[in-house]
Design a protein around this motif. Structure first.
Motif, mmCIF file in Angstrom:
data_model
loop_
_atom_site.group_PDB
_atom_site.id
_atom_site.type_symbol
_atom_site.label_atom_id
_atom_site.label_comp_id
_atom_site.label_asym_id
_atom_site.label_seq_id
_atom_site.Cartn_x
_atom_site.Cartn_y
_atom_site.Cartn_z
ATOM 1 N N GLU A 40 0.835 -1.209 0.000
ATOM 2 C CA GLU A 40 0.000 0.000 0.000
ATOM 3 C C GLU A 40 0.868 1.257 0.000
ATOM 4 O O GLU A 40 0.562 2.231 -0.683
ATOM 5 N N VAL A 41 1.964 1.245 0.779
ATOM 6 C CA VAL A 41 2.883 2.382 0.751
ATOM 7 C C VAL A 41 3.492 2.526 -0.630
ATOM 8 O O VAL A 41 3.614 3.639 -1.169
ATOM 9 N N ASP A 46 3.914 5.476 -5.600
ATOM 10 C CA ASP A 46 4.074 5.233 -7.039
ATOM 11 C C ASP A 46 5.434 4.608 -7.351
ATOM 12 O O ASP A 46 6.132 5.014 -8.291
ATOM 13 N N VAL A 47 5.816 3.624 -6.550
ATOM 14 C CA VAL A 47 7.008 2.827 -6.837
ATOM 15 C C VAL A 47 6.599 1.358 -6.750
ATOM 16 O O VAL A 47 5.533 1.022 -6.225
ATOM 17 N N SER A 48 7.450 0.473 -7.247
ATOM 18 C CA SER A 48 7.131 -0.945 -7.197
ATOM 19 C C SER A 48 7.247 -1.462 -5.764
ATOM 20 O O SER A 48 7.974 -0.898 -4.936
ATOM 21 N N VAL A 49 6.540 -2.552 -5.493
ATOM 22 C CA VAL A 49 6.613 -3.153 -4.172
ATOM 23 C C VAL A 49 8.040 -3.611 -3.878
ATOM 24 O O VAL A 49 8.549 -3.448 -2.765
ATOM 25 N N GLU A 50 8.702 -4.157 -4.893
ATOM 26 C CA GLU A 50 10.076 -4.628 -4.713
ATOM 27 C C GLU A 50 11.001 -3.471 -4.348
ATOM 28 O O GLU A 50 11.884 -3.611 -3.488
ATOM 29 N N TYR A 51 10.802 -2.334 -5.019
ATOM 30 C CA TYR A 51 11.675 -1.194 -4.754
ATOM 31 C C TYR A 51 11.438 -0.643 -3.344
ATOM 32 O O TYR A 51 12.391 -0.354 -2.611
ATOM 33 N N VAL A 63 19.006 6.849 -3.581
ATOM 34 C CA VAL A 63 17.582 7.144 -3.795
ATOM 35 C C VAL A 63 17.415 8.616 -4.155
ATOM 36 O O VAL A 63 17.999 9.495 -3.512
ATOM 37 N N SER A 64 16.615 8.902 -5.152
ATOM 38 C CA SER A 64 16.448 10.278 -5.615
ATOM 39 C C SER A 64 15.597 11.083 -4.645
ATOM 40 O O SER A 64 14.759 10.524 -3.919
ATOM 41 N N PRO A 65 15.784 12.410 -4.626
ATOM 42 C CA PRO A 65 14.935 13.259 -3.779
ATOM 43 C C PRO A 65 13.460 13.106 -4.094
ATOM 44 O O PRO A 65 12.618 13.181 -3.186
ATOM 45 N N ALA A 66 13.121 12.888 -5.376
ATOM 46 C CA ALA A 66 11.717 12.740 -5.748
ATOM 47 C C ALA A 66 11.101 11.510 -5.099
ATOM 48 O O ALA A 66 9.953 11.544 -4.624
ATOM 49 N N VAL A 67 11.848 10.408 -5.057
ATOM 50 C CA VAL A 67 11.335 9.193 -4.435
ATOM 51 C C VAL A 67 11.215 9.379 -2.922
ATOM 52 O O VAL A 67 10.228 8.973 -2.307
ATOM 53 N N LEU A 68 12.215 10.012 -2.322
ATOM 54 C CA LEU A 68 12.145 10.273 -0.883
ATOM 55 C C LEU A 68 10.928 11.123 -0.540
ATOM 56 O O LEU A 68 10.232 10.869 0.453
ATOM 57 N N VAL A 71 7.798 8.968 -0.788
ATOM 58 C CA VAL A 71 7.667 8.101 0.381
ATOM 59 C C VAL A 71 7.219 8.916 1.599
ATOM 60 O O VAL A 71 6.366 8.472 2.378
ATOM 61 N N ALA A 72 7.781 10.118 1.742
ATOM 62 C CA ALA A 72 7.390 10.983 2.858
ATOM 63 C C ALA A 72 5.900 11.325 2.784
ATOM 64 O O ALA A 72 5.201 11.334 3.801
ATOM 65 N N ARG A 73 5.407 11.602 1.575
ATOM 66 C CA ARG A 73 3.976 11.899 1.418
ATOM 67 C C ARG A 73 3.134 10.667 1.731
ATOM 68 O O ARG A 73 2.104 10.759 2.397
ATOM 69 N N ALA A 74 3.565 9.516 1.242
ATOM 70 C CA ALA A 74 2.801 8.293 1.464
ATOM 71 C C ALA A 74 2.700 7.963 2.950
ATOM 72 O O ALA A 74 1.655 7.497 3.423
ATOM 73 N N LEU A 75 3.777 8.220 3.674
ATOM 74 C CA LEU A 75 3.797 7.926 5.107
ATOM 75 C C LEU A 75 3.309 9.101 5.953
ATOM 76 O O LEU A 75 3.306 9.015 7.183
ATOM 77 N N GLN A 76 2.911 10.187 5.291
ATOM 78 C CA GLN A 76 2.382 11.378 5.962
ATOM 79 C C GLN A 76 3.347 11.897 7.018
ATOM 80 O O GLN A 76 2.961 12.216 8.152
ATOM 81 N N LEU A 77 4.634 11.992 6.648
ATOM 82 C CA LEU A 77 5.652 12.468 7.581
ATOM 83 C C LEU A 77 5.494 13.961 7.821
ATOM 84 O O LEU A 77 5.176 14.714 6.895
ATOM 85 N N ASP A 78 5.735 14.387 9.051
ATOM 86 C CA ASP A 78 5.742 15.823 9.329
ATOM 87 C C ASP A 78 7.110 16.394 8.956
ATOM 88 O O ASP A 78 7.987 15.676 8.448
ATOM 89 N N ASP A 79 7.306 17.686 9.184
ATOM 90 C CA ASP A 79 8.546 18.335 8.753
ATOM 91 C C ASP A 79 9.777 17.712 9.402
ATOM 92 O O ASP A 79 10.813 17.510 8.752
ATOM 93 N N ALA A 80 9.695 17.417 10.702
ATOM 94 C CA ALA A 80 10.841 16.832 11.397
ATOM 95 C C ALA A 80 11.138 15.429 10.886
ATOM 96 O O ALA A 80 12.302 15.051 10.695
#
Length: 296
Positions: A40-41, A46-51, A63-68, A71-80
């Protein structure tokens, strides 16, 4: 500290905190894990499950900044949390080597420049002190030494707020909101571990606190991080009683990794009067002391 383990535990703990409902996904009835599944993450980022599985195994190198960011958006990370993830990725790449604070040897005790001590001493309305990311008290004005008299008295050679928080029973009186202070303390140490994972002194401190305090060990395992720059806190000082103080934390440009913190009270409040009483008490204590306390 092992970067791959830090990455693995951080991503796993963040995934466990997000429910399908929070992510806008169907919850289903046969879920065997808390929070989201890896698949689900991966879909949300928008990356493969394997990746994504490779990332969660601790491999952030390259890992590219775009992927990071995805992932941050998918996990709903706050600024810290987002900043912590970025720092972990930089460490994995080795790109933090130039920005990492220079580690001082334990035998080389840091002392403040004269101008810094003059600046601290010029602040007379509230406690002002310098700490590092390990929560060591390194320099202070007279009011801060009086404010943290319990810390100075209990460990003259190891003035560390984390040790005081978790190993000294007096901290439960000094911090009326002890759990909040404990959470904040561990989050600061966890943030420092991501920023400076090669600090042996920090590693030793975490090991000591994990061994001696279940309260610390539980919080450390949660992998929570936070920014800690401003706010309001309650204290109970043995000499003047209850104090409600606002604080500002300022990163020191001349000394990367160190923070100048200043506490102050609302004008006209009982806490402002309490700080005046504390200043009087501090002057009396230092006048009566056979050898005046040093600042750092």
């Amino acid at each position: 500290m092992d970067n791959r383990q830090e990455v693995r535990e951080f991503l796993t703990s963040r995934r466990a905190k997000i429910t399908p409902e929070q992510a806008g996904m169907p919850s289903g009835s046969r879920r065997r894990v808390p929070g989201l599944r890896r698949s689900e993450v991966a879909a949300l980022a928008d990356v493969s499950v394997e990746y994504y599985a490779k990332l969660e195994r601790g491999n952030l190198a390259g890992v590219s900044p775009a992927v990071l960011e995805a992932v941050a958006r998918a996990l709903q990370l706050d600024d810290a949390e987002r900043a912590h993830l970025l720092q972990l990725a930089q460490t994995a790449d080795g790109s933090d080597a130039l920005t990492r604070p220079r580690r001082r040897r334990a035998r080389d005790r840091w002392t403040p420049h004269r101008s810094l001590q003059w600046t601290l001493d010029a602040i007379t309305a509230g406690p002002a002190f310098v700490r590092n990311g390990r929560m060591d008290l390194l320099a202070a004005n007279q009011l801060a030494r009086a404010f943290y008299s319990d810390v100075y008295d209990s460990a003259p050679s190891q003035r560390n707020l984390a040790r005081f928080n978790f190993l000294d029973p007096v901290s439960r009186r000094f911090y009326p909101d002890w759990d909040t202070f404990a959470d904040t303390c561990v989050a600061i140490l966890r943030t420092e571990a991501g920023r400076n994972p090669h600090d042996k002194d920090l590693h030793d401190l975490v090991g000591e606190l994990s061994t001696l305090s279940e309260e610390f060990r539980t919080r450390w395992g949660a992998h929570d991080v936070r920014h800690h720059g401003t706010g309001t806190k309650r204290f109970h000082h043995s000499a003047v009683g209850e104090l409600t103080l606002a604080f500002e934390g300022l990163e020191m440009a001349a000394e990367p990794g160190l923070t100048l913190t200043i506490y102050t009270a609302e004008p006209g409040s009982a806490s402002e009067e309490g700080l005046r009483l504390l200043a009087t008490w501090a002057a009396t204590q230092e006048a009566d002391s056979p050898t005046k306390q040093t600042a750092g």
